[in-house]
Scaffold this active site. Structure first.
Site, PDB file in Angstrom:
ATOM      1  N   CYS A 150      -2.781   1.779   6.796  1.00  0.00           N
ATOM      2  CA  CYS A 150      -2.810   1.216   8.148  1.00  0.00           C
ATOM      3  C   CYS A 150      -3.312   2.255   9.144  1.00  0.00           C
ATOM      4  CB  CYS A 150      -1.419   0.741   8.537  1.00  0.00           C
ATOM      5  SG  CYS A 150      -0.174   1.999   8.253  1.00  0.00           S
ATOM      6  N   LYS A 152      12.567  -7.478   0.192  1.00  0.00           N
ATOM      7  CA  LYS A 152      11.511  -8.193  -0.539  1.00  0.00           C
ATOM      8  C   LYS A 152      10.265  -7.330  -0.538  1.00  0.00           C
ATOM      9  CE  LYS A 152       8.003 -10.547  -0.012  1.00  0.00           C
ATOM     10  NZ  LYS A 152       7.268 -10.243  -1.235  1.00  0.00           N
ATOM     11  N   GLN A 197      -1.395 -11.134  10.869  1.00  0.00           N
ATOM     12  CA  GLN A 197      -1.219 -12.584  10.712  1.00  0.00           C
ATOM     13  C   GLN A 197       0.200 -12.913  10.217  1.00  0.00           C
ATOM     14  OE1 GLN A 197      -3.671 -14.164   7.648  1.00  0.00           O
ATOM     15  NE2 GLN A 197      -3.909 -16.135   8.643  1.00  0.00           N
ATOM     16  N   GLU A 234       9.809   3.153  13.975  1.00  0.00           N
ATOM     17  CA  GLU A 234      10.432   3.472  12.703  1.00  0.00           C
ATOM     18  C   GLU A 234      10.521   4.991  12.557  1.00  0.00           C
ATOM     19  OE1 GLU A 234      10.161   0.648   9.471  1.00  0.00           O
ATOM     20  OE2 GLU A 234       8.028   0.584   9.887  1.00  0.00           O
ATOM     21  N   GLU A 255       5.480  -3.546  11.852  1.00  0.00           N
ATOM     22  CA  GLU A 255       4.399  -2.549  11.778  1.00  0.00           C
ATOM     23  C   GLU A 255       3.221  -3.231  11.107  1.00  0.00           C
ATOM     24  OE1 GLU A 255       4.034   0.185  13.167  1.00  0.00           O
ATOM     25  OE2 GLU A 255       6.084   0.590  13.795  1.00  0.00           O
ATOM     26  N   GLU A 261      -9.791  -5.301  10.878  1.00  0.00           N
ATOM     27  CA  GLU A 261      -9.304  -4.374   9.846  1.00  0.00           C
ATOM     28  C   GLU A 261      -9.831  -4.821   8.486  1.00  0.00           C
ATOM     29  OE1 GLU A 261      -5.170  -4.557   8.536  1.00  0.00           O
ATOM     30  OE2 GLU A 261      -5.046  -2.388   8.784  1.00  0.00           O
ATOM     31  N   SER A 279       0.389  -7.386   7.416  1.00  0.00           N
ATOM     32  CA  SER A 279      -0.757  -7.750   8.256  1.00  0.00           C
ATOM     33  C   SER A 279      -0.310  -8.375   9.583  1.00  0.00           C
ATOM     34  CB  SER A 279      -1.639  -8.751   7.500  1.00  0.00           C
ATOM     35  OG  SER A 279      -0.893  -9.916   7.244  1.00  0.00           O
ATOM     36  N   ASN A 301       0.795  -1.236   0.000  1.00  0.00           N
ATOM     37  CA  ASN A 301       0.000   0.000   0.000  1.00  0.00           C
ATOM     38  C   ASN A 301       0.823   1.280   0.000  1.00  0.00           C
ATOM     39  OD1 ASN A 301       0.759  -0.480   2.677  1.00  0.00           O
ATOM     40  ND2 ASN A 301      -0.982   0.661   3.463  1.00  0.00           N
ATOM     41  N   GLY A 314       2.772 -10.868  10.320  1.00  0.00           N
ATOM     42  CA  GLY A 314       3.706 -10.332  11.308  1.00  0.00           C
ATOM     43  C   GLY A 314       3.975 -11.328  12.426  1.00  0.00           C
ATOM     44  N   GLN A 335      -8.916  -8.483  -2.646  1.00  0.00           N
ATOM     45  CA  GLN A 335      -9.206  -7.440  -1.652  1.00  0.00           C
ATOM     46  C   GLN A 335     -10.597  -6.848  -1.895  1.00  0.00           C
ATOM     47  OE1 GLN A 335      -7.162  -6.427   1.067  1.00  0.00           O
ATOM     48  NE2 GLN A 335      -8.987  -5.284   1.687  1.00  0.00           N
TER      49      GLN A 335
HETATM   50  P1  NAD Z   1       0.802  -9.042   4.096  1.00  0.00           P
HETATM   51  O1  NAD Z   1       1.051  -9.385   5.508  1.00  0.00           O
HETATM   52  O2  NAD Z   1      -0.030  -9.940   3.279  1.00  0.00           O
HETATM   53  O3  NAD Z   1       2.206  -8.952   3.313  1.00  0.00           O
HETATM   54  C1  NAD Z   1       3.225  -8.087   3.730  1.00  0.00           C
HETATM   55  C2  NAD Z   1       4.544  -8.589   3.173  1.00  0.00           C
HETATM   56  O4  NAD Z   1       4.860  -9.829   3.805  1.00  0.00           O
HETATM   57  C3  NAD Z   1       4.522  -8.871   1.674  1.00  0.00           C
HETATM   58  O5  NAD Z   1       5.749  -8.501   1.086  1.00  0.00           O
HETATM   59  C4  NAD Z   1       4.336 -10.375   1.635  1.00  0.00           C
HETATM   60  O6  NAD Z   1       4.837 -10.946   0.450  1.00  0.00           O
HETATM   61  C5  NAD Z   1       5.176 -10.799   2.828  1.00  0.00           C
HETATM   62  N1  NAD Z   1       4.862 -12.132   3.358  1.00  0.00           N
HETATM   63  C6  NAD Z   1       3.773 -12.912   3.151  1.00  0.00           C
HETATM   64  N2  NAD Z   1       3.889 -14.080   3.816  1.00  0.00           N
HETATM   65  C7  NAD Z   1       5.071 -14.047   4.470  1.00  0.00           C
HETATM   66  C8  NAD Z   1       5.739 -14.932   5.346  1.00  0.00           C
HETATM   67  N3  NAD Z   1       5.221 -16.128   5.676  1.00  0.00           N
HETATM   68  N4  NAD Z   1       6.932 -14.557   5.841  1.00  0.00           N
HETATM   69  C9  NAD Z   1       7.467 -13.363   5.542  1.00  0.00           C
HETATM   70  N5  NAD Z   1       6.875 -12.476   4.715  1.00  0.00           N
HETATM   71  C10 NAD Z   1       5.695 -12.806   4.180  1.00  0.00           C
HETATM   72  O7  NAD Z   1       0.252  -7.555   4.073  1.00  0.00           O
HETATM   73  P2  NAD Z   1      -0.241  -6.691   2.805  1.00  0.00           P
HETATM   74  O8  NAD Z   1      -1.558  -7.220   2.360  1.00  0.00           O
HETATM   75  O9  NAD Z   1       0.851  -6.566   1.799  1.00  0.00           O
HETATM   76  O10 NAD Z   1      -0.430  -5.250   3.463  1.00  0.00           O
HETATM   77  C11 NAD Z   1      -1.582  -4.861   4.126  1.00  0.00           C
HETATM   78  C12 NAD Z   1      -1.355  -4.870   5.611  1.00  0.00           C
HETATM   79  O11 NAD Z   1      -0.226  -4.076   5.934  1.00  0.00           O
HETATM   80  C13 NAD Z   1      -2.511  -4.262   6.395  1.00  0.00           C
HETATM   81  O12 NAD Z   1      -2.778  -5.036   7.518  1.00  0.00           O
HETATM   82  C14 NAD Z   1      -1.965  -2.897   6.820  1.00  0.00           C
HETATM   83  O13 NAD Z   1      -2.563  -2.369   7.974  1.00  0.00           O
HETATM   84  C15 NAD Z   1      -0.530  -3.209   7.014  1.00  0.00           C
HETATM   85  N6  NAD Z   1       0.292  -2.001   6.959  1.00  0.00           N
HETATM   86  C16 NAD Z   1       0.819  -1.531   8.116  1.00  0.00           C
HETATM   87  C17 NAD Z   1       1.579  -0.371   8.112  1.00  0.00           C
HETATM   88  C18 NAD Z   1       2.188   0.149   9.364  1.00  0.00           C
HETATM   89  O14 NAD Z   1       3.182   0.875   9.291  1.00  0.00           O
HETATM   90  N7  NAD Z   1       1.657  -0.173  10.543  1.00  0.00           N
HETATM   91  C19 NAD Z   1       1.789   0.307   6.920  1.00  0.00           C
HETATM   92  C20 NAD Z   1       1.230  -0.200   5.760  1.00  0.00           C
HETATM   93  C21 NAD Z   1       0.487  -1.367   5.788  1.00  0.00           C
END
Ligand code: NAD
Length: 476
Positions: free
Chosen positions: A281, A172, A228, A457, A247, A378, A226, A149, A230, A328
């Site tokens: 987020c 990545k 999950q 951060e 984050e 969310e 996300s 995003n 994280g 989505q």
């Molecule tokens: P996501 O968790 O699906 O993916 C995030 C990243 O993790 C991607 O690069 C993905 O390829 C990677 N990933 C997926 N599986 C993994 C694994 N098993 N091990 C390591 N990495 C893996 O999230 P998304 O859909 O890309 O982003 C949306 C989410 O991000 C929302 O929940 C949003 O709130 C959050 N977000 C948070 C912030 C913040 O600073 N707090 C900022 C932007 C987005």
């Protein structure tokens, strides 16, 4: 059409597998193809980073300044072009895309300056004739994992401090936005940084993430995404005793009190809830409104939200771009149904808009209670709810009644309530008469509770994660 290759040890490589990068405003528009790194390629990138970090860790503040400043200068000079690429692949509007690119450039400029003033301390020992110095050193190789995003700002706010404090990087980026990551990597690659210090590997997170997390030569992982994912990242890092920073999501409240300026409140809520298609987020998805202003607020919000122009992200006049992808969009529409099944009333929007992109009209709900799923989970789309509160005390309680704690806002003309909210909102960031989203690049960013894990951060606080402290004792 462009290729978006991996960058491994200073070499661009497409490898044998690639994935199309599709414009969410028009799915017939294939922007390019992104490489999909194999396990071996990720390992090569890590080995290259580990070898190159030894030299980069010894670089002077001037060398680091020059590289980071050059990267920032080029990003800023190309902000329109890169903003267009970002809007095309992610779907935020062109002005938002250009703004995000400018922010990425400013982040590099900020950390160029920070490289010149990496702090240390000198103290006298408690033992006579012994002196103690405390300095910040690089961690080593940092694995950076980013969401879709903020395709350039988040890669920038992780890689700039990583390089500033002398680390090497394996990044990545999210699968949906390889173009912006490639553009950033290309600028970094040509900045004078020694080869191997910055590496980019594209591909599936579930495949690449664990390789980075389990590799002995990766010292720390900075992740945004996300909750999950994280949690999986944190568990992997704990197992490997690796430093980690997460984050994650938000369910950010915006409180509107009776004494608020209605225009200010509606502007802050429309921006916070729906701009960037609600895919932030920090989006304010829960609008908590006290009884005295409730009717006027609902009427004004409904009028403004239903008049928002939804369309192609790069078209002049578009206010709300598409949702990132089909999956989505289905999730957003499912939450519209869930909210209605829970008894919420849809005031406007919430419908799929037919066409060649993933569009939906921004959805606004009333008659919602905070315990409903629509107010606890969310959604990450253009969906917001209004919750009625008796008074400030109840509004504050509702605002804090969530497992998240990223950003919280209040609209009020009362110094008393603004001050109390700043003190008692359980969130990492508090906004008064401002949208919950939209932050500066030179101050810390992050949350509490389920939204964040590890140190902050951005700004000077980034040093906490991207460096380690060494204490040296010396007897002359
Ligand atoms: P996501 O968790 O699906 O993916 C995030 C990243 O993790 C991607 O690069 C993905 O390829 C990677 N990933 C997926 N599986 C993994 C694994 N098993 N091990 C390591 N990495 C893996 O999230 P998304 O859909 O890309 O982003 C949306 C989410 O991000 C929302 O929940 C949003 O709130 C959050 N977000 C948070 C912030 C913040 O600073 N707090 C900022 C932007 C987005």
């Amino acid at each position: 059409m462009t290729n978006f290759p991996n960058l491994i040890d200073g070499e661009w490589t497409m490898g044998t597998q690639s994935v199309p990068n599709v414009n969410p405003s028009d799915t017939n528009d294939v922007i390019g193809h992104a490489a999909s790194a194999t396990t071996e390629e990720v390992e090569q990138a890590i080995e290259a980073a580990a070898a190159a970090q030894v030299g980069w860790g010894k670089s002077t503040p001037q060398q680091r300044f020059d590289v980071l400043d050059a990267i920032g200068t080029e990003i800023l000079a190309r902000k329109e072009e890169l903003g267009d690429l970002l809007a095309r692949e992610e779907g935020k509007t062109l002005p938002e895309g250009i703004g995000e690119v400018a922010r990425a450039g400013q982040i590099f400029k900020f950390f160029a300056g920070e490289a010149l003033r990496i702090p240390g301390e000198r103290l006298d020992s408690v033992r006579p004739g012994v002196e103690v110095d405390i300095r910040r050193e690089a961690l080593g190789v940092i694995g950076i994992i980013t969401p879709w995003n903020f395709p350039i700002a988040i890669p920038a706010w992780k890689s700039a401090p990583a390089l500033c404090y002398g680390n090497a990087v394996v990044m990545k980026a999210a699968e949906a936005v390889p173009g912006s990551a490639w553009a950033l990597a290309d600028i970094i690659h040509r900045s004078g940084l020694p080869k191997g210090v910055f590496n980019l590997v594209n591909g599936k997170g579930s495949k690449i993430g664990p390789v980075m997390i389990d590799h002995q030569k990766v010292a720390g992982i900075s992740f945004t995404g996300s909750v999950q994912t994280g949690q999986q990242v944190a568990q992997g890092c704990a197992k490997n005793l690796k430093k980690v920073q997460l984050e994650m999501g938000g369910k950010n409240p915006m409180v509107v009190l009776d004494d608020a300026d209605l225009d200010v409140a509606v502007d802050a809520c429309v921006n916070g809830a729906f701009f960037s298609t609600g895919q932030r987020c920090t989006a304010s998805s829960r609008l908590i409104v006290t009884e005295g202003i409730y009717d006027a607020f609902v009427a004004a919000m409904s009028k403004t939200v239903s008049a928002l122009t939804v369309g192609d992200a790069r078209k002049a006049g578009t206010q709300i771009g598409p949702v990132i992808d089909q999956r989505q969009l289905e999730k957003d529409l499912e939450y519209v149904q869930i909210a209605q099944q829970e008894g919420a009333t849809l005031v406007c929007g919430g419908e799929k808009i037919e066409g060649s992109g993933h569009f939906m009209s921004p959805a606004l709900f009333i008659d919602t209670a905070n315990h409903m799923r629509i107010n606890q989970e969310e959604v990450f789309g253009p969906v917001a709810t209004i919750i009625k509160a008796k008074d400030y005390d109840e509004a504050l309680k509702l605002a804090n009644d969530t497992e998240f704690g990223l950003s919280a806002g209040i609209c009020t003309t009362s110094l008393k309530y603004a001050t109390d909210f700043k003190a008692n909102a359980k969130a990492g960031m508090v906004m008064v008469n401002l949208p919950t989203a939209g932050v500066d690049y030179h101050v810390p960013f992050g949350g509490t509770k389920g939204s964040s894990y590890g140190s902050r951060e951005q700004g000077r606080y980034a040093a906490e994660f991207y460096s380690t402290v060494k204490t040296s004792y010396m007897q002359a």
